[in-house]
Design an enzyme around this catalytic site. Structure first.
Site, short mmCIF file in Angstrom:
data_model
loop_
_atom_site.label_atom_id
_atom_site.label_comp_id
_atom_site.label_asym_id
_atom_site.label_seq_id
_atom_site.Cartn_x
_atom_site.Cartn_y
_atom_site.Cartn_z
CB CYS A 1 -41.94 60.50 -86.45
SG CYS A 1 -43.12 59.83 -85.55
CG ASN B 1 -49.79 55.65 -71.98
OD1 ASN B 1 -50.75 55.11 -70.60
ND2 ASN B 1 -49.02 54.73 -72.60
CG ASP C 1 -48.94 47.55 -79.21
OD1 ASP C 1 -48.81 48.56 -78.84
OD2 ASP C 1 -48.15 47.04 -78.83
CG HIS D 1 -45.26 64.55 -85.81
ND1 HIS D 1 -44.73 62.75 -85.44
CD2 HIS D 1 -44.26 64.70 -85.13
CE1 HIS D 1 -44.02 62.79 -84.53
NE2 HIS D 1 -43.55 64.09 -83.90
N GLY E 1 -46.15 56.96 -69.07
CA GLY E 1 -44.89 55.57 -70.09
C GLY E 1 -44.57 56.04 -71.63
CB THR F 1 -42.72 54.66 -75.25
OG1 THR F 1 -43.40 53.16 -76.09
CG2 THR F 1 -41.77 53.60 -73.99
CG HIS G 1 -47.53 59.56 -83.95
ND1 HIS G 1 -47.08 60.32 -86.13
CD2 HIS G 1 -48.19 59.35 -84.80
CE1 HIS G 1 -48.11 60.49 -86.48
NE2 HIS G 1 -49.10 60.33 -85.89
CG HIS H 1 -50.06 55.75 -79.67
ND1 HIS H 1 -48.43 56.76 -79.38
CD2 HIS H 1 -49.37 55.20 -78.25
CE1 HIS H 1 -47.59 56.20 -78.47
NE2 HIS H 1 -48.53 54.99 -78.21
P1 5GP Z 1 -46.34 54.66 -75.86
O1 5GP Z 1 -45.55 53.11 -74.26
O2 5GP Z 1 -45.93 54.69 -76.44
O3 5GP Z 1 -47.83 54.33 -75.37
O4 5GP Z 1 -46.72 52.85 -76.57
C1 5GP Z 1 -46.48 52.89 -77.83
C2 5GP Z 1 -47.03 51.09 -78.32
O5 5GP Z 1 -45.94 51.03 -79.37
C3 5GP Z 1 -46.31 50.41 -77.43
O6 5GP Z 1 -46.87 49.26 -77.11
C4 5GP Z 1 -45.03 49.15 -78.04
O7 5GP Z 1 -45.12 47.36 -77.78
C5 5GP Z 1 -45.82 50.29 -79.87
N1 5GP Z 1 -44.96 49.60 -80.46
C6 5GP Z 1 -43.41 50.24 -81.07
N2 5GP Z 1 -42.85 50.07 -81.25
C7 5GP Z 1 -43.56 49.44 -82.32
C8 5GP Z 1 -43.50 48.87 -83.52
O8 5GP Z 1 -42.44 49.26 -84.70
N3 5GP Z 1 -44.26 48.25 -84.63
C9 5GP Z 1 -45.51 48.43 -83.93
N4 5GP Z 1 -47.29 47.62 -84.07
N5 5GP Z 1 -45.54 48.28 -82.68
C10 5GP Z 1 -44.47 49.21 -81.45
ZN ZN Z 2 -45.38 61.15 -86.53
#
Ligand code: 5GP
Ligand code: ZN
Length: 113
Positions: free
Chosen positions: A3, A86, A29, A45, A92, A94, A97, A99
Site C-alpha cells: 500500500c 473520497n 500531496d 491501514h 474519485g 485513487t 488507504h 486519507h
Molecule cells: P484520492 O484521489 O484517492 O482521493 O487522492 C489521492 C491523492 O494522493 C491525490 O491527491 C494524489 O495527488 C496523491 N498522491 C498519489 N500518489 C502520491 C505519492 O506518491 N505521494 C504523495 N505525496 N501524494 C500522492
Molecule cells: Zn495502507
C-alpha cells in the site's frame, strides 16, 4: 502490505512530512490542488471509509485534531479550508488507504465538481 500510503507513513517512500504521531501521519500531496494541500491518514491501514471500524474512532478524531493544527499552522484556519475524504469510484478515490485532503489558501466552489 503493498500500500502506497502505508509505505509513505513508514517512511519507506519519501514524502514531505507535515505531522507524525503514534496514530496519524500527514504529508504534502504530490499534485497539489490548492496552495495548501496536505493528506492526513490514520497509520493503521483502512482501505476506504466503508471499512472503518468502531476501534478506529480514536485515530479518526486525532486526524481531525491534526487537521485543525495544520490549518492553523498554515494560516488558513480563519480564511477557511476544506477536509475531504473520497470514497470509491464515484468520488474519485485513487489510493485505497483512507486519507483526508486538507485544502486551503483559495476559494472553493460548492457543490463540488
Ligand atoms: P484520492 O484521489 O484517492 O482521493 O487522492 C489521492 C491523492 O494522493 C491525490 O491527491 C494524489 O495527488 C496523491 N498522491 C498519489 N500518489 C502520491 C505519492 O506518491 N505521494 C504523495 N505525496 N501524494 C500522492
Ligand atoms: Zn495502507
Amino acid at each position: 502490505m503493498d500500500c502506497l500510503f502505508c509505505k509513505i507513513a513508514a517512511k519507506q517512500i519519501p514524502s514531505k512530512v507535515v505531522h507524525d504521531d503514534n496514530d496519524v501521519f500527514a504529508f504534502e500531496d504530490i499534485n497539489p490542488q490548492a496552495p495548501v494541500h496536505v493528506l492526513i491518514i490514520p497509520k493503521k491501514h483502512v482501505a476506504t471509509l466503508n471499512d472503518l471500524e468502531k476501534d478506529d474512532c480514536e485515530a479518526l478524531s486525532r486526524v481531525y485534531m491534526a487537521a485543525k493544527k495544520i490549518a492553523l499552522d498554515r494560516g488558513v484556519a480563519d480564511s477557511g479550508f476544506r477536509v475531504v475524504a473520497n470514497c470509491n469510484a464515484d468520488a474519485g478515490q485513487t489510493v485505497f488507504h483512507l486519507h483526508f485532503h486538507l485544502l486551503g489558501g483559495r476559494k472553493f466552489g460548492w457543490p463540488p465538481g
